[in-house]
Write a protein that holds these residues in place. Structure first.
Motif, PDB file in Angstrom:
ATOM      1  N   VAL A 131       1.414  -1.000  -0.270  1.00 13.32           N
ATOM      2  CA  VAL A 131      -0.192  -0.326   0.100  1.00 13.32           C
ATOM      3  C   VAL A 131       0.703   1.125   0.252  1.00 13.32           C
ATOM      4  N   HIS A 132       1.930   1.253   0.628  1.00 13.34           N
ATOM      5  CA  HIS A 132       2.424   3.005   0.962  1.00 13.34           C
ATOM      6  C   HIS A 132       3.618   2.420  -0.354  1.00 13.34           C
ATOM      7  N   ARG A 133       4.221   1.544  -0.889  1.00 10.90           N
ATOM      8  CA  ARG A 133       4.924   1.820  -2.074  1.00 10.90           C
ATOM      9  C   ARG A 133       3.891   2.219  -3.151  1.00 10.90           C
ATOM     10  N   LEU A 134       2.793   1.831  -3.411  1.00  6.85           N
ATOM     11  CA  LEU A 134       2.344   2.518  -4.845  1.00  6.85           C
ATOM     12  C   LEU A 134       1.797   3.668  -4.147  1.00  6.85           C
ATOM     13  N   ALA A 135       1.155   3.934  -3.347  1.00 11.20           N
ATOM     14  CA  ALA A 135       0.894   5.115  -2.734  1.00 11.20           C
ATOM     15  C   ALA A 135       1.742   6.380  -3.271  1.00 11.20           C
ATOM     16  N   LEU A 136       3.319   5.913  -2.529  1.00  7.61           N
ATOM     17  CA  LEU A 136       4.600   6.713  -2.268  1.00  7.61           C
ATOM     18  C   LEU A 136       5.233   6.893  -3.934  1.00  7.61           C
ATOM     19  N   THR A 137       4.767   5.604  -4.778  1.00  5.64           N
ATOM     20  CA  THR A 137       4.377   6.167  -6.367  1.00  5.64           C
ATOM     21  C   THR A 137       3.654   6.484  -6.997  1.00  5.64           C
ATOM     22  N   ASP A 138       2.087   6.778  -6.931  1.00  5.73           N
ATOM     23  CA  ASP A 138       1.277   7.434  -7.199  1.00  5.73           C
ATOM     24  C   ASP A 138       1.437   9.226  -6.637  1.00  5.73           C
ATOM     25  N   CYS A 139       1.386   9.100  -5.501  1.00 10.75           N
ATOM     26  CA  CYS A 139       2.338  10.342  -5.074  1.00 10.75           C
ATOM     27  C   CYS A 139       3.142  11.309  -5.628  1.00 10.75           C
ATOM     28  N   THR A 140       3.861  10.405  -6.173  1.00 10.57           N
ATOM     29  CA  THR A 140       6.055  11.687  -6.789  1.00 10.57           C
ATOM     30  C   THR A 140       5.086  11.547  -7.913  1.00 10.57           C
ATOM     31  N   ALA A 141       3.935  10.784  -9.067  1.00 14.58           N
ATOM     32  CA  ALA A 141       3.893  11.319 -10.615  1.00 14.58           C
ATOM     33  C   ALA A 141       2.764  12.643 -10.326  1.00 14.58           C
ATOM     34  N   VAL A 142       1.353  12.696  -9.346  1.00 12.45           N
ATOM     35  CA  VAL A 142       0.927  13.624  -9.390  1.00 12.45           C
ATOM     36  C   VAL A 142       1.357  14.365  -8.364  1.00 12.45           C
ATOM     37  N   PHE A 143       1.473  14.647  -7.364  1.00 16.26           N
ATOM     38  CA  PHE A 143       1.898  15.979  -6.582  1.00 16.26           C
ATOM     39  C   PHE A 143       3.686  16.133  -6.691  1.00 16.26           C
ATOM     40  N   GLY A 144       4.451  15.455  -7.288  1.00 14.83           N
ATOM     41  CA  GLY A 144       5.887  15.646  -7.441  1.00 14.83           C
ATOM     42  C   GLY A 144       6.598  14.939  -6.339  1.00 14.83           C
ATOM     43  N   ALA A 145       7.902  15.140  -6.190  1.00 21.63           N
ATOM     44  CA  ALA A 145       8.600  14.888  -5.212  1.00 21.63           C
ATOM     45  C   ALA A 145       8.407  15.262  -3.970  1.00 21.63           C
ATOM     46  N   ASN A 146       8.193  16.133  -3.887  1.00 26.23           N
ATOM     47  CA  ASN A 146       8.422  17.357  -2.804  1.00 26.23           C
ATOM     48  C   ASN A 146       7.075  17.625  -2.257  1.00 26.23           C
ATOM     49  N   GLY A 147       5.760  17.175  -2.755  1.00 25.33           N
ATOM     50  CA  GLY A 147       4.527  17.960  -2.622  1.00 25.33           C
ATOM     51  C   GLY A 147       4.689  17.081  -1.007  1.00 25.33           C
ATOM     52  N   ILE A 148       3.618  17.759  -0.805  1.00 27.90           N
ATOM     53  CA  ILE A 148       3.239  17.408   1.283  1.00 27.90           C
ATOM     54  C   ILE A 148       2.650  15.686   1.436  1.00 27.90           C
ATOM     55  N   GLU A 149       1.552  15.366   0.160  1.00 28.66           N
ATOM     56  CA  GLU A 149       1.183  14.036   0.344  1.00 28.66           C
ATOM     57  C   GLU A 149       2.284  13.266  -0.124  1.00 28.66           C
ATOM     58  N   THR A 150       2.995  13.323  -0.634  1.00 32.28           N
ATOM     59  CA  THR A 150       4.360  12.762  -1.473  1.00 32.28           C
ATOM     60  C   THR A 150       5.257  12.482  -0.036  1.00 32.28           C
ATOM     61  N   LEU A 151       5.494  13.429   0.426  1.00 30.05           N
ATOM     62  CA  LEU A 151       6.608  12.907   1.766  1.00 30.05           C
ATOM     63  C   LEU A 151       5.526  12.560   2.991  1.00 30.05           C
ATOM     64  N   GLU A 152       4.221  12.621   3.295  1.00 28.24           N
ATOM     65  CA  GLU A 152       3.413  11.812   3.594  1.00 28.24           C
ATOM     66  C   GLU A 152       3.519  10.551   3.904  1.00 28.24           C
TER      67      GLU A 152
END
Length: 730
Positions: free
Chosen positions: A517-538
């Motif tokens: 779950v966490h790896r997929l969420a990290l991949t999706d967040c990076t694609a949608v919000f960028g590497a430094n997006g708040i969601e990605t950092l979460e």
């Protein structure tokens, strides 16, 4: 007399004018102008019921009271059976009627009274049955004598005891206005009604008729469709239908009368559970079989509309709006405080909520449930029926309002949980029911669905922080499923609950699922919000404990957390609570012999200054500072900190909360490594026992605690325990 004669009359007034002597005979008509005469029923000696039950199930206490009244020659009594439409009031009355006529030899008289026309026609038919002459009846029908007086005169003079049933008297005003309801020395009157307000029934004995017990409800289905399934399958369907007799009768009728491809009870139950794929109310209505002229009372789709129409006629259209709002939530007890929020104005004016609710209560459309907290309870089949008939154009506003009323009772995700917080359990079913309604109703906008997901996120976070990880996971996973269907997997509101489900999976020891779950969420967040997006950092934060304590990749975990610290510091500041949490994680993952004690002191200082010493963020930070001190060989210094943490967590979370147990596990290690072995063993025993009770014997943390306990027990023979991984950061 030569003067002119002029006169005027209005309404029912009359003017008599004459130029000579005249004889005038006037008949006085009784009854309102234009009162309908009605059509006489075919019979008043038989119950006018759609489908009598094969056997009347349950109702033992009520039937005992009514049987006693009938058997003891009771008279001068009025009994009123009140309750929700479809709860079986008429079935009870029908059985009492059978008992009185067949077993006790009473005259049985049955009048259907849904409106004034039917009531008048039925009561005059009673008078005719008891010997009233055609002239008397004609005069009463034409308003030349008081019809009610004629009927009750005949009832009073009856030479044989009787039982009079006035069925479906849902508008008691028509009984009062014509003085149609009286007591008589000749017999007993039994009224069925949805109107519960006691002021309508002075001098009567009121009995509430509710849903059936589980076993009896299941037996109703087995009575109607005995070849279609087992008692347990019937009980499961009964639970799904809220054990409402009308719904059970419809379901049983459907199962009993299928010809081409008859379903089993299990198949029927699966159809009911398919949610948006099957219209459960339409499925119920397919089991209807009527013998009367008014099918609306025997259909799940229309029976409660009769009560709402009556409320509208009484000047309470807001009652319909309010019950539509209630249909957004669950049939479980609903805390009344939800209806006091300012957001309700978009559906019902706050000034009219009280009167609308009173109308629903009076018509048995909902009931007060004992507290605390004070609650409403509305039947699930009724709510489904109302939701089904709600105009599509109103649905978005209803969902938005229901979410706006729920949000204030859900803790903000930034608020720590304490055991003094009001319990959230009463709101769980309503939050999840709102989520299902919002995603299954047509024409509910994306913003409204997102607000509902915010409710589920707050709920999942609060449940998680209370230590109820299983419930938190259930809420989060259901929110992910429905949210993905409505908004897509990468909508910010959906990603937030995906991240939350990963945290709960980790806490439950389901590490492989949590990692995925966490790896997929990290991949999706990076694609949608960028590497430094708040969601990605979460997502970086969520994955890090798995890397550190399950996969033994502390360097990779520390790298993710450093990224979160840097990103949150840049976006929010070094002392922002979210940044403090990330710094707390980093303290845990970098702890070792080379740890600089000053870094922990700086973190604690920032926490105390920002959130206060007793705050959960500060206590978490102090726990990880203690862990770093132990890892760097400063056990004695660590003990003073960990004692503070244990006391703080016990005060705010309780003795058995997972965070409290994590602090005690570290305390056991620090005690043992300073030579206080007996105290270390006692502390380790407490942790192992509590984790087995709270998390289960098979949880990885329970097994780890039992291993540490064994090591400290062996340490009494001069064996030293191994290092403990903390692994306890949320």
């Amino acid at each position: 007399m030569t003067e002119s004669t002029e006169g005027r009359a209005e309404d029912n007034a009359r003017v008599y004018q004459s130029r000579g002597d005249q004889h005038i005979t006037e008949h006085h008509h009784h009854g309102p102008p234009g009162a309908p005469a009605g059509t006489a029923p075919d019979s008043v000696r038989r119950p006018a019921v759609g489908r009598a039950p094969v056997v009347l199930r349950d109702r033992l206490e009520l039937m005992t009271r009514l049987r006693t009244a009938v058997e003891e020659g009771g008279a001068d009594q009025v009994f009123v059976l009140h309750g929700l439409g479809g709860c079986g009031k008429t079935a009870v009355a029908s059985e009492v009627f059978r008992m009185a006529t067949v077993e006790r030899g009473r005259i049985g008289l049955w009048v259907n009274a849904p409106d004034l026309s039917s009531l008048r026609a039925g009561m005059l038919a009673v008078a005719a049955d008891l010997g009233a002459s055609e002239g008397e009846l004609t005069a009463a029908r034409n308003g030349l004598r008081a019809a009610a007086d004629l009927v009750w005169d005949r009832l009073d003079r009856s030479g044989q005891p009787w039982l009079l049933v006035i069925d479906n008297a849902d508008d008691p005003a028509i009984l009062r206005e014509g003085n149609w309801l009286r007591t008589s020395p000749g017999g007993i009157t039994l009224v069925t009604t949805r109107q519960v307000a006691s002021h309508w029934w002075p001098g009567a004995t009121l009995h509430h008729v509710g849903v059936l017990p589980r076993e009896d409800a299941a037996q109703v289905l087995c009575d109607l469709a005995p070849e279609r399934g087992t008692p347990e399958e019937a009980a499961e369907i009964a639970d799904r239908l809220g054990r409402l007799p009308l719904a059970l009768t419809l379901a049983g009728g459907y199962l009993a009368h299928q010809v081409i491809s008859p379903w089993s009870m299990a198949e029927y139950g699966r159809a009911l559970d398919r949610g948006g794929e099957v219209d459960s109310i339409d499925l119920l209505d397919q089991g209807a079989a009527y013998s009367g002229a008014d099918p609306s009372r025997h259909l799940a789709s229309t029976t409660w509309e009769l009560s709402l129409d009556a409320l509208h006629a009484q000047g309470l259209p807001e009652a319909t709006a309010l019950v539509r709002l209630l249909s957004c939530w669950s049939h479980d007890p609903l805390p009344l405080q939800l209806l006091t929020g300012p957001g309700i104005d978009t559906v019902v004016s706050r000034a009219r909520v009280e009167s609308a609710l009173r109308g629903l209560l009076d018509h048995s459309l909902t009931r007060l449930a004992p507290g605390p907290p004070r609650c409403l309870r509305t039947h699930g089949v009724l709510l489904e029926s109302i939701a089904r008939s709600t105009p599509a154009g109103l649905r978005d506003a209803l969902v938005s309002t229901a979410a706006a009323l729920l949000l204030p009772v859900m803790p903000m995700t930034s608020c720590p949980w304490t055991r003094e917080d009001p319990p959230l359990a009463p709101y769980v079913p309503h939050t999840m029911a709102l989520l299902r309604r919002a995603t299954q109703w047509a024409r509910v906008g994306r913003s409204a669905v997102a607000r509902v997901l915010e409710c589920t996120l707050r709920l999942a976070v609060a449940l998680h922080r209370s230590g109820d990880y299983a419930s938190a996971l259930s809420v989060a996973q259901e929110a992910v499923a429905y949210g993905t269907q409505a908004l897509g997997a990468n909508h910010p509101a959906v990603i937030a609950v995906r991240q939350r489900s990963g945290r709960s999976l980790y806490r439950l020891g389901r590490y492989e699922e949590a990692e995925a779950v966490h790896r997929l969420a990290l991949t999706d967040c990076t694609a949608v919000f960028g590497a430094n997006g708040i969601e990605t950092l979460e997502s970086c934060m969520g994955l890090s404990p798995l890397l550190a304590w399950v996969l033994d990749q502390k360097d990779a975990a520390a790298a993710l957390v450093r990224r979160a610290v840097e990103g949150r510091t840049a976006a929010l500041g070094a002392a922002h609570p979210s940044t403090l949490i990330a710094r707390t994680y980093l303290m845990e993952f970098t702890a070792g012999p080379e740890t600089d004690p000053s870094s922990g002191a700086e973190l604690l200082s920032d926490c105390h200054r920002t959130v206060g010493p007793g705050h959960a963020i500060a206590l978490d930070a102090e726990l990880n500072v203690s862990f770093a001190l132990v890892a760097s060989g400063r056990q004695a210094r660590a003990l003073s900190h960990v004692d503070t943490v244990v006391a703080g967590f016990e005060r705010t979370h309780g003795r058995d909360h997972p965070r409290t147990l994590a602090a005690r596990a570290l305390r056991s290690r620090a005690l043992g490594e300073t030579g206080r072995i007996d105290e270390a063993v006692a502390e380790a025993e407490r942790v192992a026992d509590s984790r087995a009770r709270v998390l289960g014997a098979g949880h990885p943390w329970t097994r780890w605690s039992q291993e540490r306990l064994g090591e400290w027990q062996r340490a009494r023979q001069a064996q030293l325990p191994g290092d403990q991984p903390a692994g306890e950061t949320e």
